[in-house]
Design an enzyme around this catalytic site. Structure first.
Site, PDB file in Angstrom:
ATOM      1  N   ALA A   1       0.725  -0.779  -0.137  1.00 25.68           N
ATOM      2  CA  ALA A   1       0.134   0.195  -0.359  1.00 25.68           C
ATOM      3  C   ALA A   1       0.794   1.384  -0.050  1.00 25.68           C
ATOM      4  O   ALA A   1       0.504   2.099  -0.039  1.00 25.68           O
ATOM      5  CB  ALA A   1      -0.957  -0.022   1.099  1.00 25.68           C
ATOM      6  N   THR A   2       1.681   1.280   0.445  1.00 22.22           N
ATOM      7  CA  THR A   2       2.553   2.701   1.072  1.00 22.22           C
ATOM      8  C   THR A   2       4.079   2.052  -0.180  1.00 22.22           C
ATOM      9  O   THR A   2       4.597   3.476  -0.013  1.00 22.22           O
ATOM     10  CB  THR A   2       2.915   2.277   2.409  1.00 22.22           C
ATOM     11  OG1 THR A   2       3.686   1.346   2.347  1.00 22.22           O
ATOM     12  CG2 THR A   2       2.039   3.034   3.079  1.00 22.22           C
ATOM     13  N   ALA A   3       4.082   1.459  -0.193  1.00 22.00           N
ATOM     14  CA  ALA A   3       5.593   1.500  -1.158  1.00 22.00           C
ATOM     15  C   ALA A   3       5.768   0.290  -2.423  1.00 22.00           C
ATOM     16  O   ALA A   3       5.165  -0.531  -2.320  1.00 22.00           O
ATOM     17  CB  ALA A   3       7.484   0.867  -0.073  1.00 22.00           C
TER      18      ALA A   3
ATOM     19  N   LYS B   1      13.782  -0.601  -1.766  1.00 22.16           N
ATOM     20  CA  LYS B   1      12.099  -0.465  -1.552  1.00 22.16           C
ATOM     21  C   LYS B   1      11.873   0.878  -1.516  1.00 22.16           C
ATOM     22  O   LYS B   1      12.006   2.378  -0.831  1.00 22.16           O
ATOM     23  CB  LYS B   1      11.617  -0.051   0.362  1.00 22.16           C
ATOM     24  CG  LYS B   1      10.285  -0.442   0.313  1.00 22.16           C
ATOM     25  CD  LYS B   1      10.253  -1.249   1.695  1.00 22.16           C
ATOM     26  CE  LYS B   1       8.424  -0.660   2.307  1.00 22.16           C
ATOM     27  NZ  LYS B   1       8.230  -2.116   3.434  1.00 22.16           N
TER      28      LYS B   1
ATOM     29  N   VAL C   1       8.839  -2.947  -3.919  1.00 20.21           N
ATOM     30  CA  VAL C   1       9.911  -3.327  -3.408  1.00 20.21           C
ATOM     31  C   VAL C   1      10.731  -2.984  -5.595  1.00 20.21           C
ATOM     32  O   VAL C   1       9.659  -4.426  -5.909  1.00 20.21           O
ATOM     33  CB  VAL C   1      10.123  -4.348  -2.809  1.00 20.21           C
ATOM     34  CG1 VAL C   1      11.383  -4.999  -2.676  1.00 20.21           C
ATOM     35  CG2 VAL C   1       9.588  -4.104  -1.579  1.00 20.21           C
TER      36      VAL C   1
ATOM     37  N   ASP D   1       3.698  -7.736  11.320  1.00 19.64           N
ATOM     38  CA  ASP D   1       2.646  -8.156   9.929  1.00 19.64           C
ATOM     39  C   ASP D   1       4.007  -9.681   9.180  1.00 19.64           C
ATOM     40  O   ASP D   1       4.103  -9.890   7.817  1.00 19.64           O
ATOM     41  CB  ASP D   1       2.928  -6.999   9.177  1.00 19.64           C
ATOM     42  CG  ASP D   1       2.268  -6.796   7.988  1.00 19.64           C
ATOM     43  OD1 ASP D   1       1.582  -7.811   7.779  1.00 19.64           O
ATOM     44  OD2 ASP D   1       2.598  -7.050   6.904  1.00 19.64           O
TER      45      ASP D   1
END
Length: 688
Positions: free
Chosen positions: A19-21, A38, A23, A135
């Protein structure tokens, strides 16, 4: 192409996206070294500043071989987006390993233990530094192949991580829903308002789900239709789970919830490892945080497993290979109790052979004295139980069917499921074939450890049967014993020839190669389906080829399962029946030898008694002769008798000769008794 001051990458080299990055696979501009970068997107900058920098700070604090390494924090040239430069793992994630059809039913035992060791070590480093990950899942455990070809797993993605002591709580929600603790799931997925705070044990729940997934190839909690289609039932399963249960499923729509307290029969882990692992899963998959184990106990119990050694034991009666997990410092008695739990053979009835030689295990000594075993060279456990054979689930029951129409995604999923069942059939075929080899080899060893074939001392029994007629009764008994031994030799020689012939047939079996050939062809079609599912559609000709591939795939799967059933399972079941008959022959032979031994022992006892009587008579005659000689020196010679009678001197010589013969016979009997005792030094165990 995108770059920072020292690294360069192409946006096509995407390794993963969240959602935010995103790779990417990148290279060092100077050395060409491969790294993972990342790159954070604009959404990530909407988060509070302390949240944005938390991942950098956490990674800088950590330094462990099972934690992904942070090399640098840089910025892109144009947008000045933050970039984390990290260690690159070329073998993907644990999730990609589990998604391979070969691991559809979980990892092999050796690989699972590597995952367990790496995850425990990585998590221990996090707790030592007061960090909660929040996570944990297979997708966030990367795999690296070491220089010696060994797997190394590393925890990654610390975007949700934060510092938290054991007694601290947090209220923010992160994670992936299938692996979320139920309390977090309730708020994050079901969007229900609640004021619960969460502790570090939420990571333990996620670890429990991850380890179950790695061991079985599937998630532990599955509502009908799947976890993401029936979220309310998913929450019910995790919160209503009884104590001790490690999995729950709903088999049909609106159906009851079914609980499992053991790992499924399709799991590749041995029963020995499962017995150690299941209690750990049961105590970390505990919804009530107060009842859930803490990290200290989790680390203690998992470390206990990882510090154990494995002793491979093939139960000849069960026709099953067992992995017995014990500590090196444990005694033989503890090892025997562990064997008892897995085989139901009591310690006093356990008899062992290794590489054809008898193993006499003294209960009080260390288990370190047990020979080094492998799956192909185990200890052979002998008992009189009826052979049962390996319990397994028929892979044909797990084969999905293709839908008639062309559906690229559905066809790919079906092909993946069929291929997974095919690999399971291949694994089982190998296990069944190896089991037949171990049955034949083990029975051969037991037979010859109990027989007299190949022993030059057997000639002594034949010599004993020809002893002098003065103890004819004993000689007749020994003669019968010798005849019984000869008959036993002939019977065992015939059985030995049968075993050699059967082992040759096992070695000539080609079913494994046939199954592997089908799998190779199916794998090629599966890879085509995997490519096709990413396309928006197929042209007419491509669609026709796709249909033909589906048909060929189904035919190959049918052929594979036919070979498994007819060439592997049926032959294995037939070998079990034959194995049972041969086991009975060996048991009868051992009992027969024991009776022969008893007869020789009785002869030995009787001969010793006769020898003692003769010795006593000889002493009396010697004493009388000495007295007669003393009287003869003082008196005149006696008159000549009409018929000569034996003098004490003649009797003495005769008795001395008889005594010498008895000594010879007694010596032979002692030697033969020793032979029989050696032949029967492994007593047959009673039925258990």
């Amino acid at each position: 192409m995108q770059s920072t001051a020292n690294y360069l990458w192409h946006t096509d080299d995407l390794l993963g996206q969240g959602a935010t990055a995103s790779v990417y696979k990148a290279r060092n501009k100077k050395s060409g070294e491969l790294v993972a970068v990342k790159v954070f997107n604009t959404t990530s900058y909407l988060r509070p500043r302390e949240v944005q920098v938390r991942e950098f700070e956490v990674l800088r604090k950590l330094n462990h071989q099972n934690i992904i390494k942070l090399f640098a924090v840089e910025e892109t040239g144009g947008s000045r987006q933050k970039v984390l430069v990290m260690e690159y793992c070329s073998s993907g994630s644990l999730l990609s390993v589990l998604e391979s059809p070969e691991n559809a039913f979980g990892l092999p035992e050796d690989e699972f233990l590597v995952v367990l060791r790496c995850v425990v070590a990585g998590m221990n480093h996090l707790r030592e530094n007061g960090i909660v990950h929040r996570d944990i899942k297979p997708g966030n455990i990367m795999r690296l192949v070491g220089e010696e070809g060994q797997s190394i797993y590393k925890l990654t993605d610390f975007g949700a991580a934060r510092e938290l002591d054991d007694d601290e709580k947090f209220v923010s929600v992160y994670g992936t829903e299938e692996y979320l603790h139920p309390d977090m799931y309730e708020r994050a997925v079901l969007r229900k308002p609640q004021q619960k705070a969460f502790g570090v044990t939420v990571d333990l729940w996620s670890i429990g789900v991850t380890l179950y997934h790695a061991a079985t190839g599937s998630l532990p909690f599955i509502p009908f239709g799947g976890p993401r289609r029936n979220k309310e039932i998913m929450y019910r399963i995790t919160t209503e789970k009884p104590a001790g249960a490690i999995a729950g499923a709903q088999r049909r729509e609106n159906g009851p919830l079914e609980w499992s307290y053991t790992l499924p029969i399709t799991c590749q882990l041995s029963l020995g490892l499962q017995s150690q692992l299941v209690p750990i899963l049961a105590n970390i998959l505990e919804v009530e945080q107060a009842k859930c184990w803490g990290f200290d106990q989790f680390f203690a119990e998992t470390s206990d497993i990882l510090q154990r050694v494995v002793i491979h034991v093939f139960s000849l009666s069960q026709a099953v290979l067992h992995h017995v997990y014990i500590h090196a410092h444990n005694t033989i008695a503890i090892f025997q109790e562990a064997v008892h739990k897995q085989t139901s053979v009591a310690p006093r009835h356990q008899e062992y052979l290794f590489e054809g030689h008898l193993c006499v295990l003294e209960p009080s000594i260390s288990a370190q004295h047990i020979a080094h075993t492998t799956a192909s060279s185990p200890l052979t456990l002998f008992s009189t139980a009826i052979p049962k054979g390996l319990a397994f689930r028929d892979p044909a029951l797990d084969v999905p069917k293709f839908v008639p129409k062309v559906d690229l995604q559905a066809d790919y999923n079906t092909a993946k499921g069929v291929l997974g069942a095919g690999y399971q059939a291949l694994r089982l075929a190998r296990v069944l074939l190896d089991g037949q080899e171990l049955m034949l080899r083990g029975l051969h060893w037991v037979m010859w450890s109990s027989s007299v074939a190949g022993m030059p001392e057997i000639q002594e029994l034949k010599v004993a049967a020809e002893l002098r007629s003065r103890l004819r009764t004993l000689a007749e008994v020994l003669s019968r014993c010798s005849q019984n031994i000869t008959e036993t030799q002939e019977s065992l020689s015939s059985l030995s020839q049968e075993l050699v012939k059967s082992r040759d047939q096992v070695h000539e079996d080609r079913s494994i190669q046939q199954i592997q050939c089908c799998l190779d062809k199916m794998n090629f079609i599966y890879k085509q389906f995997k490519k096709s599912r990413m396309r928006p559609g197929l042209g007419y000709n491509e669609e026709q080829i796709h249909k033909l591939d589906k048909m060929n795939f189904s035919h190959l799967a049918k052929r594979l399962l036919q070979v498994f059933q007819e060439e592997c399972v049926q032959k294995y079941q037939a070998s079990l029946v034959t194995h049972g008959k041969r086991m009975r022959v060996v048991h009868e032979t051992r009992n027969h030898l024991r009776l022969v031994g008893c007869s020789v022992a009785a002869c030995n006892t009787e001969a010793q008694g006769v020898q003692e009587s003769l010795s006593k008579i000889l002493e009396e005659l010697s004493h009388q002769l000495l007295q007669d000689r003393a009287k003869g020196a003082q008196a005149s010679p006696p008159p000549i008798a009409p018929y000569p009678s034996p003098t004490p001197k003649d009797l003495l010589l005769h008795m001395q000769e008889l005594c010498e013969g008895m000594k010879l016979l007694a010596s032979d009997l002692l030697d033969n008794n020793r032979i029989i005792e050696r032949l029967n030094r492994v007593p047959a165990a009673p039925d258990v």
